[in-house]
Scaffold this motif. Structure first.
Motif, PDB file in Angstrom:
ATOM      1  N   SER A  56       0.749  -1.325  -0.058  1.00 46.06           N
ATOM      2  CA  SER A  56       0.158  -0.178  -0.066  1.00 46.06           C
ATOM      3  C   SER A  56       0.844   1.363  -0.043  1.00 46.06           C
ATOM      4  CB  SER A  56      -1.104  -0.185   1.119  1.00 46.06           C
ATOM      5  OG  SER A  56       0.023   0.390   2.443  1.00 46.06           O
ATOM      6  N   CYS A  57       0.135   2.328  -0.351  1.00 52.38           N
ATOM      7  CA  CYS A  57       1.059   3.430  -0.747  1.00 52.38           C
ATOM      8  C   CYS A  57       1.471   4.029   0.921  1.00 52.38           C
ATOM      9  CB  CYS A  57       0.170   4.517  -1.071  1.00 52.38           C
ATOM     10  SG  CYS A  57       0.692   5.967  -1.789  1.00 52.38           S
ATOM     11  N   GLU A  58       0.717   3.778   1.803  1.00 51.15           N
ATOM     12  CA  GLU A  58       1.191   4.177   3.272  1.00 51.15           C
ATOM     13  C   GLU A  58       2.331   3.518   3.817  1.00 51.15           C
ATOM     14  OE1 GLU A  58      -1.936   3.329   2.487  1.00 51.15           O
ATOM     15  OE2 GLU A  58      -3.432   5.035   2.969  1.00 51.15           O
ATOM     16  N   ASP A  59       2.235   2.289   3.594  1.00 51.31           N
ATOM     17  CA  ASP A  59       3.361   1.158   3.912  1.00 51.31           C
ATOM     18  C   ASP A  59       4.839   1.719   3.077  1.00 51.31           C
ATOM     19  OD1 ASP A  59       2.041   0.095   5.812  1.00 51.31           O
ATOM     20  OD2 ASP A  59       1.499  -1.591   4.776  1.00 51.31           O
ATOM     21  N   LYS A  60       4.374   2.077   1.952  1.00 53.14           N
ATOM     22  CA  LYS A  60       5.619   2.460   1.104  1.00 53.14           C
ATOM     23  C   LYS A  60       6.305   3.726   1.624  1.00 53.14           C
ATOM     24  CE  LYS A  60       5.599   4.560  -2.935  1.00 53.14           C
ATOM     25  NZ  LYS A  60       5.236   4.953  -4.269  1.00 53.14           N
ATOM     26  N   VAL A  61       5.326   4.711   1.947  1.00 52.57           N
ATOM     27  CA  VAL A  61       5.768   6.113   2.750  1.00 52.57           C
ATOM     28  C   VAL A  61       6.685   5.530   3.937  1.00 52.57           C
ATOM     29  CG1 VAL A  61       5.261   8.198   3.535  1.00 52.57           C
ATOM     30  CG2 VAL A  61       4.357   7.242   1.327  1.00 52.57           C
ATOM     31  N   ARG A  62       6.109   4.867   4.761  1.00 54.15           N
ATOM     32  CA  ARG A  62       6.647   4.615   5.868  1.00 54.15           C
ATOM     33  C   ARG A  62       8.088   3.914   5.727  1.00 54.15           C
ATOM     34  NH1 ARG A  62       2.994   0.887   9.102  1.00 54.15           N
ATOM     35  NH2 ARG A  62       4.323   1.449  10.813  1.00 54.15           N
ATOM     36  N   PHE A  63       8.146   2.973   4.785  1.00 57.99           N
ATOM     37  CA  PHE A  63       9.172   2.272   4.556  1.00 57.99           C
ATOM     38  C   PHE A  63      10.315   3.342   4.166  1.00 57.99           C
ATOM     39  CE2 PHE A  63      11.984  -0.469   1.623  1.00 57.99           C
ATOM     40  CZ  PHE A  63      12.542  -1.084   2.570  1.00 57.99           C
ATOM     41  N   GLN A  64       9.878   4.217   3.205  1.00 58.00           N
ATOM     42  CA  GLN A  64      10.966   5.197   2.790  1.00 58.00           C
ATOM     43  C   GLN A  64      11.461   6.002   4.201  1.00 58.00           C
ATOM     44  OE1 GLN A  64       8.178   6.995  -0.106  1.00 58.00           O
ATOM     45  NE2 GLN A  64       9.467   6.157  -1.709  1.00 58.00           N
ATOM     46  N   ASN A  65      10.589   6.480   4.897  1.00 62.70           N
ATOM     47  CA  ASN A  65      10.995   7.062   6.006  1.00 62.70           C
ATOM     48  C   ASN A  65      11.916   6.581   6.803  1.00 62.70           C
ATOM     49  OD1 ASN A  65       9.367   9.313   5.285  1.00 62.70           O
ATOM     50  ND2 ASN A  65       7.696   8.750   6.641  1.00 62.70           N
ATOM     51  N   ALA A  66      11.527   5.079   7.186  1.00 65.59           N
ATOM     52  CA  ALA A  66      12.558   4.457   7.938  1.00 65.59           C
ATOM     53  C   ALA A  66      13.981   4.053   7.278  1.00 65.59           C
ATOM     54  CB  ALA A  66      11.838   2.938   8.173  1.00 65.59           C
ATOM     55  N   LEU A  67      13.837   3.918   5.723  1.00 65.09           N
ATOM     56  CA  LEU A  67      15.073   3.868   4.989  1.00 65.09           C
ATOM     57  C   LEU A  67      16.073   5.283   5.466  1.00 65.09           C
ATOM     58  CD1 LEU A  67      14.301   2.245   1.806  1.00 65.09           C
ATOM     59  CD2 LEU A  67      15.657   1.278   3.412  1.00 65.09           C
ATOM     60  N   GLU A  68      15.221   6.202   5.124  1.00 64.64           N
ATOM     61  CA  GLU A  68      16.119   7.558   5.214  1.00 64.64           C
ATOM     62  C   GLU A  68      16.853   7.622   6.747  1.00 64.64           C
ATOM     63  OE1 GLU A  68      13.737  11.309   4.256  1.00 64.64           O
ATOM     64  OE2 GLU A  68      13.473  10.012   2.232  1.00 64.64           O
ATOM     65  N   LYS A  69      15.987   7.463   7.730  1.00 64.60           N
ATOM     66  CA  LYS A  69      16.421   7.331   9.039  1.00 64.60           C
ATOM     67  C   LYS A  69      17.846   6.515   9.263  1.00 64.60           C
ATOM     68  CE  LYS A  69      12.464   8.678  11.513  1.00 64.60           C
ATOM     69  NZ  LYS A  69      11.368   8.035  12.220  1.00 64.60           N
ATOM     70  N   ARG A  70      17.710   5.108   8.615  1.00 68.12           N
ATOM     71  CA  ARG A  70      18.695   4.193   8.653  1.00 68.12           C
ATOM     72  C   ARG A  70      19.699   4.677   7.937  1.00 68.12           C
ATOM     73  NH1 ARG A  70      21.688   2.303  10.855  1.00 68.12           N
ATOM     74  NH2 ARG A  70      22.649   0.270  11.028  1.00 68.12           N
ATOM     75  N   GLY A  71      19.454   5.549   6.594  1.00 62.28           N
ATOM     76  CA  GLY A  71      20.543   5.930   5.863  1.00 62.28           C
ATOM     77  C   GLY A  71      21.354   6.938   6.386  1.00 62.28           C
ATOM     78  N   GLN A  72      20.724   7.482   7.676  1.00 64.21           N
ATOM     79  CA  GLN A  72      21.441   8.441   8.360  1.00 64.21           C
ATOM     80  C   GLN A  72      22.195   7.816   9.488  1.00 64.21           C
ATOM     81  OE1 GLN A  72      18.384  11.218   9.171  1.00 64.21           O
ATOM     82  NE2 GLN A  72      18.281  12.229   7.194  1.00 64.21           N
ATOM     83  N   HIS A  73      22.211   6.599   9.488  1.00 60.72           N
ATOM     84  CA  HIS A  73      22.657   5.819  10.327  1.00 60.72           C
ATOM     85  C   HIS A  73      22.087   5.603  11.720  1.00 60.72           C
ATOM     86  CE1 HIS A  73      26.809   4.683   8.179  1.00 60.72           C
ATOM     87  NE2 HIS A  73      26.126   5.465   7.672  1.00 60.72           N
ATOM     88  N   MET A  74      20.969   5.936  12.053  1.00 59.57           N
ATOM     89  CA  MET A  74      20.314   5.657  13.146  1.00 59.57           C
ATOM     90  C   MET A  74      20.163   4.364  13.215  1.00 59.57           C
ATOM     91  SD  MET A  74      16.326   6.702  14.255  1.00 59.57           S
ATOM     92  CE  MET A  74      16.465   8.620  14.778  1.00 59.57           C
ATOM     93  N   PRO A  75      20.530   3.505  14.377  1.00 55.95           N
ATOM     94  CA  PRO A  75      20.374   2.338  14.563  1.00 55.95           C
ATOM     95  C   PRO A  75      18.862   1.653  14.467  1.00 55.95           C
ATOM     96  CG  PRO A  75      21.603   3.246  16.420  1.00 55.95           C
ATOM     97  CD  PRO A  75      20.826   4.220  15.528  1.00 55.95           C
ATOM     98  N   ALA A  76      18.539   0.457  13.750  1.00 60.08           N
ATOM     99  CA  ALA A  76      17.531  -0.075  13.458  1.00 60.08           C
ATOM    100  C   ALA A  76      16.593  -0.131  14.785  1.00 60.08           C
ATOM    101  CB  ALA A  76      17.577  -1.380  12.777  1.00 60.08           C
ATOM    102  N   ALA A  77      17.329  -0.418  15.838  1.00 62.16           N
ATOM    103  CA  ALA A  77      16.390  -0.628  17.195  1.00 62.16           C
ATOM    104  C   ALA A  77      15.770   0.777  17.530  1.00 62.16           C
ATOM    105  CB  ALA A  77      17.146  -1.233  18.188  1.00 62.16           C
ATOM    106  N   TYR A  78      16.469   1.786  17.297  1.00 64.41           N
ATOM    107  CA  TYR A  78      15.823   3.206  17.621  1.00 64.41           C
ATOM    108  C   TYR A  78      14.648   3.554  16.687  1.00 64.41           C
ATOM    109  CZ  TYR A  78      19.494   4.108  21.001  1.00 64.41           C
ATOM    110  OH  TYR A  78      20.297   3.837  22.171  1.00 64.41           O
TER     111      TYR A  78
END
Ligand code: GLN
Length: 297
Positions: A56-78
């Motif tokens: 779904s579009c919502e899940d895709k956006v949520r995934f993109q947001n999470a990827l961006e944070k991880r891309g900035q090296h925020m640990p996955a656990a946070y």
């Protein structure tokens, strides 16, 4: 990042892992899968079973947001707010150190020590409990094995950390067995505990201050420095843990501490200065010095 309006699980994983790889994240594929399975609330295996399903579009956006944070090296656990420790899912946030698998070694030993004393009331202090990982894993497993005769006092200087720890204790139904105390080391622990405690455990901050900026961005930029910085040689917390801890320990008792690699000799010497009857150094699975156990009586 993703142009097509309709996107499949498979496409998200391949594009997502490429994005993370470009940001210098190690194990990008695994990391992308962990984030996506968290967002979809699926087991990771389901991603493969439903590889061609559209998201779904919502899940895709949520995934993109999470990827961006991880891309900035925020640990996955946070990002997910969850870390598994000793088989238990624990809530974590930036006020607590993310529990590490090496620390499970301490829980193994604590369980073995408690097993030896089974039948008697066992009193335990955990100094610097953070997310509550050690205390909660210990309490949960003791109860699971039918041991009910114990009480754990889990102390931390950070009120914000204790909020998370208390939440975790409720989630695993050990809140009647683990009592949280806001305290700088032993300061606010009840005086009635003096000479009454069987085991003192701690995974204190033990990274030498000057090594802090050599840590990966994921740790340095996100985890609480207060939970990492052990002073000039990384050893600042051990002398007070040992000396003040002695006032709380029964004549016969144990102290179990996590240490950093290369700190074993210093810790052994410190425990011997305090007339312990035995001190043992233990190594983790990668062969690093990781735990010191000192016994009195
Ligand atoms: N006791 C907690 C853990 O083992 C926190 C340790 C710390 O903050 N240094 O994860």
């Amino acid at each position: 990042m993703f142009v097509s309006p309709m996107v499949t699980i498979g496409k998200l994983i391949t594009t997502g892992s490429k994005y993370l790889a470009d940001q210098g994240i190690s194990n990008p594929r695994l990391e992308a899968e962990v984030l996506l399975s968290y967002i979809l609330r699926w087991e990771r295996i389901q991603l493969y079973v439903r590889w061609a399903d559209e998201v779904s579009c919502e899940d895709k956006v949520r995934f993109q947001n999470a990827l961006e944070k991880r891309g900035q090296h925020m640990p996955a656990a946070y990002i997910t707010g969850i870390k598994e420790f000793y088989g238990l899912e624990l809530a974590v946030n930036e006020n607590v150190l993310i529990p590490r698998p090496e620390t499970e070694l301490l829980v193994d030993w604590l369980l073995a020590l408690c097993q030896e004393k089974s039948g008697q009331l066992i009193s335990i202090i955990d100094i610097g409990t953070g997310s509550g990982a050690i205390s909660i894993a210990l309490a949960y497993n003791l109860l699971d094995k039918g041991h009910e005769c114990f009480h754990i006092y889990a102390a931390d200087i950070s009120q914000d950390a204790l909020k998370i720890a208390a939440q975790n204790a409720v989630r695993w139904q050990v809140d009647g067995k683990v009592e949280f105390v806001e305290s700088d080391l032993f300061e606010n622990l009840p005086h009635t505990l003096k000479k009454n405690v069987d085991i003192i455990v701690s995974n204190p901050p033990y990274i030498p201050t000057e090594d802090l900026n050599t840590l990966p961005r994921d740790i340095l930029g996100y985890e609480p420095v207060q939970a990492l910085d052990g002073g000039p040689a990384g050893l600042d917390f051990y002398p007070p843990l040992l000396t003040e801890g002695r006032h709380f320990l029964k004549n016969e008792g144990w102290m179990v501490f996590e240490i950093g690699h290369g700190q074993g000799d210093a810790l052994t010497a410190l425990a011997q200065q305090l007339d312990c009857s035995a001190v043992e150094l233990h190594f983790d699975h990668s062969g690093k010095e990781r735990m010191v156990i000192a016994r009195w009586g």
